[in-house]
Design a protein around this motif. Structure first.
Motif, PDB file in Angstrom:
ATOM      1  N   SER A  99       0.851  -1.188   0.000  1.00  0.00           N
ATOM      2  CA  SER A  99       0.000   0.000   0.000  1.00  0.00           C
ATOM      3  C   SER A  99       0.886   1.237   0.000  1.00  0.00           C
ATOM      4  N   ASP A 101       0.795   5.590   0.292  1.00  0.00           N
ATOM      5  CA  ASP A 101       0.025   6.757   0.698  1.00  0.00           C
ATOM      6  C   ASP A 101       0.978   7.944   0.832  1.00  0.00           C
ATOM      7  N   SER A 106      -3.362   7.609  -2.631  1.00  0.00           N
ATOM      8  CA  SER A 106      -3.285   6.281  -2.027  1.00  0.00           C
ATOM      9  C   SER A 106      -3.516   5.226  -3.097  1.00  0.00           C
ATOM     10  N   SER A 108      -3.021   0.569  -3.541  1.00  0.00           N
ATOM     11  CA  SER A 108      -2.619  -0.692  -2.932  1.00  0.00           C
ATOM     12  C   SER A 108      -2.815  -1.809  -3.945  1.00  0.00           C
TER      13      SER A 108
END
Length: 162
Positions: A99, A101, A106, A108
């Motif tokens: 993931s 961010d 963001s 993933s």
């Protein structure tokens, strides 16, 4: 040209006919390399027979912008070179998750991979093993985690054997 093929054939025969020494039933330690940004891995080896073993490596990354883990399993064949020195080769696969961010962005995804492995190791008289190996990895669905689908991984490992 015939001599070259004959020499290569004889060398391969010699390599595959060498006697394997008994490998440890268990070994646990660290595999330290670049590992595609994962850094170190916890490494476990389980002896399956006199010259075969299973190796499991768990790598993780927890940084400011990226969190990820990867578990790779390899089936390995081990051949003895000389008293304590072995070389090995293996094949396997792995799975993982990542993931990202950063600055409001963001993302993933999952990681599926196939891997090969070739290396050399030394087993000391004490229950300690050092090894150096190369593990090329081919990623199948790494999404945006990687720009390409290939990751070479060179690592030095230290393990406690029992």
């Amino acid at each position: 040209m015939k001599k070259l093929f004959l020499s290569a054939f004889m060398l391969m025969g010699l390599a595959f006919s060498t006697q394997a020494q008994d490998i440890s039933k268990n070994a646990l330690g660290l595999r330290l390399g670049d590992n595609d940004g994962f850094g170190g891995e916890v490494s476990y080896q389980r002896g399956l027979s006199k010259n075969n073993r299973l190796e499991l490596d768990l790598g993780w990354r927890n940084s400011k912008n990226v969190d990820a883990f990867k578990l790779v399993g390899l089936y390995q064949w081990v051949w003895n070179i000389d008293q304590g020195f072995n070389w090995y080769a293996g094949v396997g696969g792995g799975v993982g998750s990542w993931s990202y961010d950063h600055n409001g962005y963001s993302d993933s995804g999952t990681i599926l991979l196939a891997a090969g492995d070739i290396g050399i190791e030394y087993n000391f008289d004490i229950p300690l093993q050092l090894s150096l190996d190369v593990r090329p990895e081919i990623y199948f669905n790494s999404d945006d985690y990687r720009e390409d689908n290939f990751g070479p991984d060179i690592a030095l490992s230290i393990r406690y054997r029992w």
